[in-house]
Design a protein around this motif. Structure first.
Motif, PDB file in Angstrom:
ATOM      1  N   UNK A  36       0.852  -1.179   0.000  1.00 52.27           N
ATOM      2  CA  UNK A  36       0.000   0.000   0.000  1.00 52.27           C
ATOM      3  C   UNK A  36       0.890   1.232   0.000  1.00 52.27           C
ATOM      4  N   UNK A  37       0.667   2.131  -0.925  1.00 56.74           N
ATOM      5  CA  UNK A  37       1.433   3.371  -0.998  1.00 56.74           C
ATOM      6  C   UNK A  37       0.814   4.383  -0.068  1.00 56.74           C
ATOM      7  N   UNK A  38       1.660   4.949   0.790  1.00 57.97           N
ATOM      8  CA  UNK A  38       1.203   5.981   1.724  1.00 57.97           C
ATOM      9  C   UNK A  38       1.903   7.284   1.364  1.00 57.97           C
ATOM     10  N   UNK A  39       1.176   8.380   1.251  1.00 57.82           N
ATOM     11  CA  UNK A  39       1.832   9.653   0.967  1.00 57.82           C
ATOM     12  C   UNK A  39       2.689  10.078   2.162  1.00 57.82           C
ATOM     13  N   UNK A  40       3.744  10.839   1.879  1.00 59.41           N
ATOM     14  CA  UNK A  40       4.639  11.314   2.930  1.00 59.41           C
ATOM     15  C   UNK A  40       3.893  12.307   3.812  1.00 59.41           C
ATOM     16  N   UNK A  41       3.990  12.106   5.105  1.00 60.60           N
ATOM     17  CA  UNK A  41       3.380  13.027   6.065  1.00 60.60           C
ATOM     18  C   UNK A  41       4.461  13.959   6.585  1.00 60.60           C
ATOM     19  N   UNK A  42       4.242  15.272   6.544  1.00 59.44           N
ATOM     20  CA  UNK A  42       5.248  16.208   7.044  1.00 59.44           C
ATOM     21  C   UNK A  42       5.623  15.916   8.500  1.00 59.44           C
ATOM     22  N   UNK A  43       6.870  16.195   8.839  1.00 58.26           N
ATOM     23  CA  UNK A  43       7.416  15.893  10.159  1.00 58.26           C
ATOM     24  C   UNK A  43       6.562  16.450  11.298  1.00 58.26           C
ATOM     25  N   UNK A  44       6.160  17.717  11.207  1.00 57.50           N
ATOM     26  CA  UNK A  44       5.398  18.329  12.295  1.00 57.50           C
ATOM     27  C   UNK A  44       4.111  17.538  12.567  1.00 57.50           C
ATOM     28  N   UNK A  45       3.439  17.111  11.516  1.00 62.09           N
ATOM     29  CA  UNK A  45       2.206  16.327  11.699  1.00 62.09           C
ATOM     30  C   UNK A  45       2.490  14.982  12.362  1.00 62.09           C
ATOM     31  N   UNK A  46       3.577  14.326  11.939  1.00 61.69           N
ATOM     32  CA  UNK A  46       3.924  13.034  12.545  1.00 61.69           C
ATOM     33  C   UNK A  46       4.308  13.193  14.011  1.00 61.69           C
ATOM     34  N   UNK A  47       5.027  14.258  14.340  1.00 64.38           N
ATOM     35  CA  UNK A  47       5.484  14.459  15.711  1.00 64.38           C
ATOM     36  C   UNK A  47       4.321  14.744  16.658  1.00 64.38           C
ATOM     37  N   UNK A  48       3.228  15.315  16.146  1.00 62.89           N
ATOM     38  CA  UNK A  48       2.035  15.529  16.971  1.00 62.89           C
ATOM     39  C   UNK A  48       1.552  14.203  17.539  1.00 62.89           C
ATOM     40  N   UNK A  49       1.679  13.135  16.766  1.00 61.27           N
ATOM     41  CA  UNK A  49       1.241  11.807  17.191  1.00 61.27           C
ATOM     42  C   UNK A  49       2.356  11.021  17.884  1.00 61.27           C
ATOM     43  N   UNK A  50       3.550  11.026  17.287  1.00 61.93           N
ATOM     44  CA  UNK A  50       4.634  10.147  17.735  1.00 61.93           C
ATOM     45  C   UNK A  50       5.454  10.708  18.888  1.00 61.93           C
TER      46      UNK A  50
END
Length: 92
Positions: free
Chosen positions: A5-19
């Protein structure tokens, strides 16, 4: 057979909100000190960012980005995240 499954790249700031929400303050402080286009190109495109023991590790997808970050932004990164050392590696 499993399909990839191809997933679009999520910008770092958005990922860090979760991770890693504890890194958001440093990211926002850094963003305020950089031109918006430079932040988007060199920081928000990072593959990963990790902080520990007074060091910040940045993983970028392009060697050219690694050398630009290293030559232009390390002092800003150190002060924004309150670290003594910044290590940047590229992982294509």
């Amino acid at each position: 057979m499993d399909m990839l499954k191809w997933e679009p790249f999520t910008p770092l700031v958005e990922r860090m909100e979760q991770e890693s929400p504890e890194l958001l303050a440093g990211l926002h402080a850094l963003k305020e000190q950089m031109l918006p286009a430079e932040f988007e190109k060199y920081i928000n495109s990072l593959i990963r960012i990790r902080k520990g023991n007074g060091m910040l590790l940045l993983i970028t997808k392009k060697e050219m980005y690694r050398s630009i970050i290293e030559s232009r932004f390390v002092p800003l990164i150190r002060s924004s995240f309150g670290v003594n050392r910044v290590q940047i590696i590229s992982q294509p």
